[in-house]
Design a protein around this motif. Structure first.
Motif, short mmCIF file in Angstrom:
data_model
loop_
_atom_site.label_atom_id
_atom_site.label_comp_id
_atom_site.label_asym_id
_atom_site.label_seq_id
_atom_site.Cartn_x
_atom_site.Cartn_y
_atom_site.Cartn_z
N ASN A 22 -39.93 -18.43 27.31
CA ASN A 22 -38.91 -18.36 28.35
C ASN A 22 -37.97 -19.54 28.24
N GLN A 212 -33.87 -7.19 32.70
CA GLN A 212 -35.12 -7.25 33.47
C GLN A 212 -35.72 -5.86 33.75
N GLN A 247 -35.47 -14.05 31.01
CA GLN A 247 -36.02 -13.24 32.08
C GLN A 247 -37.52 -13.50 32.25
N GLN A 248 -38.03 -13.23 33.43
CA GLN A 248 -39.45 -13.41 33.69
C GLN A 248 -40.22 -12.22 33.12
#
Length: 249
Positions: A22, A212, A247-248
């Motif tokens: 990340n 996402q 993005q997570q």
């Protein structure tokens, strides 16, 4: 690739076998993948390039003049005349990366060829990729993922489009083609799942909030026909895949 992350203390985690880094945004992600390429690419390596969000990376590589692969190819291409307005090759050339490779005598293998049909173009590049596999020891691919989960030119099935790349009679191909006149994809030539599976290292760059929802679909259960990016979750593929994203995941 993964040794580099460990060596320099770069934080990463795994999600369903895929190594994920990340980053804050595209600038940090571009710098990270650039340094990884400098670490893993050598004259015994073929590097396959994509279009999409890779432009900033290619500009940096051209400016710094450090990257020295044995040869360079493409993951996929929009079919048409060589160097047509929307071709990946044209975008890469405009970053001056191809000029640098020419100066360093690194051969670049284009997908598009004059006066060849889409089918002939795909067959010719399939032969070229097979030849490169017998000539070079290592094969690295830079790949993007579209918001709909497409990778290379492997696009999802829709009610109004059946992707022939999923058919049994094309499973032996490393490179294939299609025409999707009902969408913006139109005519494409690119690496199939098998072509991508033959690579030793897959580096995915995916940035922006629009990705996402796609990641949520990618890491959920379902078919590769509906979300082609689920290919990266195959155990034998995940272990050689690095995802760099803001993005997570």
């Amino acid at each position: 690739m993964f040794d580099y992350l460990t060596k320099y203390g770069i934080h990463y985690h795994t999600n369903q076998g895929i190594t994920v880094c990340n980053v804050e945004g595209i600038a940090e992600g571009t710098t990270l993948v650039k340094e990884i390429l400098y670490d893993i690419i050598d004259r015994k390596t073929v590097l396959y390039l994509s279009g999409g969000s890779m432009q900033a990376l290619y500009e940096q590589l051209a400016r710094e003049e450090k990257l020295l692969p044995g040869a360079v190819g493409l993951i996929d291409e929009r079919f048409g005349e060589p160097m047509h307005l929307n071709s990946n090759e044209k975008m890469i050339k405009e970053t001056r990366l191809l000029k640098y490779f020419t100066f360093k005598e690194v051969p670049f293998y284009s997908i598009l060829q004059k006066e060849k049909s889409r089918e002939e173009t795909a067959s010719s590049y399939d032969e070229k990729v097979r030849s490169l596999h017998t000539t070079y020891q290592k094969h690295v691919g830079l790949i993007g993922i579209g918001p709909d989960g497409h990778i290379s030119s492997i696009i999802p099935e829709r009610e109004d489009f059946h992707n022939p790349w999923f058919d049994t009679d094309r499973q032996h191909l490393l490179v294939s083609e299609f025409n999707d006149p009902n969408s913006h994809y139109k005519e494409r030539v690119g690496m199939t799942f098998l072509g991508l599976a033959m690579l030793d290292c897959l580096i995915i760059l995916a940035f922006g909030d629009s990705k996402q929802p796609m990641f949520e679909m990618l890491f959920s259960d379902g078919s590769e026909e509906s979300i082609p990016a689920r290919f990266f979750k195959r155990p034998e593929i995940a272990k050689k895949t690095l995802l760099i994203t803001d993005q997570q995941v």
